[in-house]
Design an enzyme around this catalytic site. Structure first.
Site, PDB file in Angstrom:
ATOM      1  N   ASP A  50       6.730   4.629  -5.170  1.00 16.71           N
ATOM      2  CA  ASP A  50       5.680   3.692  -4.763  1.00 16.71           C
ATOM      3  C   ASP A  50       6.533   2.178  -4.815  1.00 16.71           C
ATOM      4  O   ASP A  50       6.315   1.467  -4.149  1.00 16.71           O
ATOM      5  CB  ASP A  50       4.691   3.396  -5.899  1.00 16.71           C
ATOM      6  CG  ASP A  50       3.770   4.285  -5.799  1.00 16.71           C
ATOM      7  OD1 ASP A  50       3.491   5.066  -4.700  1.00 16.71           O
ATOM      8  OD2 ASP A  50       2.790   4.585  -6.905  1.00 16.71           O
ATOM      9  N   ARG A 107       2.718 -12.700   5.622  1.00 17.55           N
ATOM     10  CA  ARG A 107       2.634 -11.865   6.655  1.00 17.55           C
ATOM     11  C   ARG A 107       1.812 -12.243   7.696  1.00 17.55           C
ATOM     12  O   ARG A 107       0.668 -12.320   7.404  1.00 17.55           O
ATOM     13  CB  ARG A 107       2.247 -10.631   5.677  1.00 17.55           C
ATOM     14  CG  ARG A 107       3.181 -10.050   4.469  1.00 17.55           C
ATOM     15  CD  ARG A 107       2.770  -8.780   4.059  1.00 17.55           C
ATOM     16  NE  ARG A 107       2.801  -7.894   4.945  1.00 17.55           N
ATOM     17  CZ  ARG A 107       2.082  -6.864   5.245  1.00 17.55           C
ATOM     18  NH1 ARG A 107       0.842  -6.942   4.626  1.00 17.55           N
ATOM     19  NH2 ARG A 107       2.203  -5.728   5.985  1.00 17.55           N
ATOM     20  N   ASP A 126       6.685   4.525 -14.996  1.00 13.63           N
ATOM     21  CA  ASP A 126       6.259   4.764 -13.661  1.00 13.63           C
ATOM     22  C   ASP A 126       6.783   3.771 -13.061  1.00 13.63           C
ATOM     23  O   ASP A 126       6.750   2.510 -13.228  1.00 13.63           O
ATOM     24  CB  ASP A 126       4.686   4.909 -13.767  1.00 13.63           C
ATOM     25  CG  ASP A 126       4.001   5.189 -12.521  1.00 13.63           C
ATOM     26  OD1 ASP A 126       4.005   4.275 -11.717  1.00 13.63           O
ATOM     27  OD2 ASP A 126       3.307   6.215 -12.320  1.00 13.63           O
ATOM     28  N   SER A 127       6.997   4.002 -11.798  1.00 14.62           N
ATOM     29  CA  SER A 127       7.563   2.899 -10.886  1.00 14.62           C
ATOM     30  C   SER A 127       6.603   1.866 -10.535  1.00 14.62           C
ATOM     31  O   SER A 127       7.207   0.772 -10.064  1.00 14.62           O
ATOM     32  CB  SER A 127       8.078   3.446  -9.365  1.00 14.62           C
ATOM     33  OG  SER A 127       6.861   3.743  -8.455  1.00 14.62           O
ATOM     34  N   THR A 172       7.705  10.519 -10.098  1.00 14.15           N
ATOM     35  CA  THR A 172       7.086  11.783 -10.304  1.00 14.15           C
ATOM     36  C   THR A 172       7.998  13.026 -10.128  1.00 14.15           C
ATOM     37  O   THR A 172       7.888  14.052 -10.693  1.00 14.15           O
ATOM     38  CB  THR A 172       6.398  11.953  -8.712  1.00 14.15           C
ATOM     39  OG1 THR A 172       5.332  10.912  -8.367  1.00 14.15           O
ATOM     40  CG2 THR A 172       5.759  13.229  -8.449  1.00 14.15           C
ATOM     41  N   GLN A 181       3.102  -8.564   9.966  1.00 14.56           N
ATOM     42  CA  GLN A 181       2.214  -7.395   9.423  1.00 14.56           C
ATOM     43  C   GLN A 181       2.572  -5.974   9.938  1.00 14.56           C
ATOM     44  O   GLN A 181       2.279  -4.985   9.527  1.00 14.56           O
ATOM     45  CB  GLN A 181       0.832  -7.394   9.338  1.00 14.56           C
ATOM     46  CG  GLN A 181       0.513  -8.645   8.649  1.00 14.56           C
ATOM     47  CD  GLN A 181      -1.107  -9.142   8.817  1.00 14.56           C
ATOM     48  OE1 GLN A 181      -1.922  -8.377   8.788  1.00 14.56           O
ATOM     49  NE2 GLN A 181      -1.542 -10.533   8.534  1.00 14.56           N
TER      50      GLN A 181
END
Length: 343
Positions: A90, A246, A57-58, A13, A278
């Site tokens: 991100d 998780r 873009d990441s 960004t 989590q």
């Protein structure tokens, strides 16, 4: 002698413009990004630039890109005192974690930063993030050594250890936090570095870069009602070497016989299963409750207070270097780059 910093633009960004036709944010030329920050000319630091072609873009970040970034830093390591990597938010925590493992005995700063608003917008957070990151990357102590000899993420006036960091907000400037490790530095009127919290490399030895990763790993989250057939399908996936599981709270899972049986089958087949909570804050303690203890019996290992990002990239790194699953399990329970807290 002036410090020299290499500014590496991967995308994100911070270096985007809004397409007038579609309204979507798109990468633009790096020179335009630099022209939006005339303050860089006031630095008593030599700043060179390197741009990924094309910038991405990441969300499209990958292990191959991490290898490219590791090569870029290794190839320029002797020419610069520090590195600033501009990256989309991100997946920034994944990339910072991966690079922390790939750059062994790092003796210079590698500071990741970006922004929530493009740097050309009036209210952007990108300028301060970029300017302070460069200042931190150039900082040396009285002995001429780097003040921050590790991979960090700088955002919203705070420097965080890269492999301890998670993106916590998609909207606030306070986008990142290291919930289980204190900040490495805070930037106010002055920059306060906490040297006692930073890694201590062997200054007499060179940095050793690594360029291989093995991404035969998957992440899945437990939830009430999770299906046996789907879990078994994941565990018996061909070529899969490791699972980041998780769990609830301090590392708890349902005590369903089928789940424990499936996990036991996976570990016996040589798969490494790592228990990560989590919860954003706190650590896995599998001996605390009976349901966690049963996971230990099934061969699941504790990820302690690791982030998911640090755990999955650590597995990729270790799997590329270790053929024996037991060796991977051993190092997953060791702190190799300050990524977990040991008792």
């Amino acid at each position: 002698m002036k410090s020299k910093v290499l500014l590496i633009y991967t995308g994100g960004t911070i270096g985007m413009n809004r397409n007038p036709a579609t309204g979507a944010l798109e990468p633009f030329d790096f020179e335009h990004l630099l022209s939006s920050v005339p303050e860089l000319k006031q630095f008593d630091t030599l700043i060179d630039t390197y741009q990924f072609q094309p910038p991405i873009d990441s969300s499209d970040m990958s292990p191959q890109r991490w290898t490219d970034l590791s090569h870029t830093i290794a190839d320029h390591y002797d020419q610069y005192d520090g590195f600033v990597v501009l990256h989309g938010t991100d997946t920034m925590a994944y990339t910072a974690s991966a690079l922390s493992y790939m750059l062994e005995n790092l003796t210079k700063p590698v500071i990741f930063t970006g922004s929530q608003l493009p740097i050309g917008q009036l209210r952007t957070d990108g300028k301060e993030n970029l300017i302070t990151s460069i200042e931190m990357a150039a900082a040396k102590d009285a002995d001429g050594r780097a003040v921050v000899p590790e991979v960090g993420i700088y955002f919203n006036a705070r420097l965080l250890r890269g492999n301890r960091t998670t993106k916590q907000s998609a909207e606030e400037f306070n986008a990142f936090e290291s919930f289980n490790y204190p900040h490495l530095a805070e930037a106010g009127v002055n920059i306060s570095f906490h040297r006692d919290r930073m890694l201590r490399p062997d200054w007499e030895k060179p940095m050793t870069p690594h360029f291989r990763l093995d991404n035969n790993v998957i992440i899945f989250s437990l939830f009430p009602g999770i299906r046996e057939d789907l879990i078994r399908h994941i565990i018996h996936t061909p070529n899969l070497k490791a699972i980041v599981m998780r769990t609830f709270g301090s590392g708890n899972a349902p005590q369903s016989p089928w789940l424990l049986s499936a996990l036991r089958e996976g570990t016996r087949a040589g798969k490494v299963i790592v228990n990560i909570s989590q919860c954003m804050q706190g650590a896995v303690e599998m001996g605390r409750y009976g349901c966690g203890y049963h996971l230990q019996e099934a061969g699941v290992i504790s990820g302690r207070d690791s982030t998911v990002e640090a755990a999955v990239t650590k597995l990729m790194f270790l799997q590329s270097r270790c053929d024996d699953p037991d060796e991977v399990r051993h190092y997953m329970e060791q702190s190799i780059r300050g990524e977990i807290t040991l008792p």
